[in-house]
Design a protein around this motif. Structure first.
Motif, short mmCIF file in Angstrom:
data_model
loop_
_atom_site.label_atom_id
_atom_site.label_comp_id
_atom_site.label_asym_id
_atom_site.label_seq_id
_atom_site.Cartn_x
_atom_site.Cartn_y
_atom_site.Cartn_z
N LEU A 241 1.43 5.52 -7.62
CA LEU A 241 2.09 5.63 -8.92
C LEU A 241 3.53 6.13 -8.77
CD1 LEU A 241 1.22 5.13 -11.83
CD2 LEU A 241 0.49 7.49 -11.95
N ARG B 258 5.66 3.37 -7.15
CA ARG B 258 5.96 2.30 -8.10
C ARG B 258 6.98 2.78 -9.13
NH1 ARG B 258 5.26 -2.81 -7.16
NH2 ARG B 258 3.29 -2.24 -6.28
N GLN B 259 6.89 4.05 -9.53
CA GLN B 259 7.86 4.60 -10.49
C GLN B 259 9.26 4.62 -9.88
OE1 GLN B 259 7.32 5.52 -13.80
NE2 GLN B 259 9.53 5.51 -13.76
N SER C 32 6.90 -5.21 -11.56
CA SER C 32 6.74 -3.82 -11.15
C SER C 32 6.27 -2.95 -12.31
CB SER C 32 8.05 -3.27 -10.59
OG SER C 32 8.37 -3.89 -9.38
N TYR C 33 6.81 -3.20 -13.49
CA TYR C 33 6.43 -2.42 -14.66
C TYR C 33 4.96 -2.69 -15.01
CZ TYR C 33 6.81 -0.14 -19.17
OH TYR C 33 6.63 0.70 -20.24
N LEU D 259 2.95 -0.85 -12.53
CA LEU D 259 3.01 0.58 -12.84
C LEU D 259 2.04 0.90 -13.98
CD1 LEU D 259 4.41 3.38 -12.53
CD2 LEU D 259 6.05 2.59 -14.25
#
Length: 148
Positions: free
Chosen positions: A9, A12-13, A94-95, A98
């Motif tokens: 997490l 990815r952020q 990616s979002y 996430l």
């Protein structure tokens, strides 16, 4: 509460944050190329008017150089636009990833909370059952004493 998803997490952020920065940079390059092209076009018009008013001045060399610069900026804009489109597509993926990881982490937390609540409820039930058994035992003893 820590989850097995926390490391992924955070990574990815960071990736989404980096993409956000890259999108801002590409957008800025796009705006700069547009502003440069507009400035060159306005300068070409202005220089053409000046040269048209004085037959001793030739604007052709300047206009040729300005057209080349305008074409260079147009190519920069096309490249920046393509990069921006690719970055936006990557940011969407990616979002989404996430959000999926956040959902998995939330599910893990909820499951752990439910398990903890189940353990707590079982403990309370055990105490209540033991108290009831003790009360029942004492009541039976009292009846047995009274029956004698």
């Amino acid at each position: 509460m820590k989850t097995p998803y926390d490391t992924a997490l955070r990574a990815r952020q960071r990736e989404v944050d980096d993409l956000r920065t890259s999108i801002g940079t590409a957008t800025q390059r796009l705006a700069e190329a547009d502003a440069g092209r507009l400035a060159i076009t306005e300068a070409m018009v202005r220089e053409s008017r000046i040269a048209a008013g004085d037959w001793t001045l030739s604007a052709m060399p300047y206009l040729a150089r300005a057209r080349a610069e305008r074409e260079r900026l147009a190519e920069l804009r096309r490249l920046a636009d393509a990069e921006l489109e690719a970055l936006r597509h990557q940011a969407i993926e990616s979002y989404g990833s996430l959000r999926a990881l956040e959902g998995a982490a939330d599910g893990f937390r909820e499951q752990a909370d439910r398990a903890a609540a189940g353990v707590e409820q079982a403990s309370v039930d055990d105490f209540a059952g033991a108290r009831f058994a003790r009360t029942l035992h004492l009541a039976r003893q009292a009846r047995a004493r009274d029956a004698r």
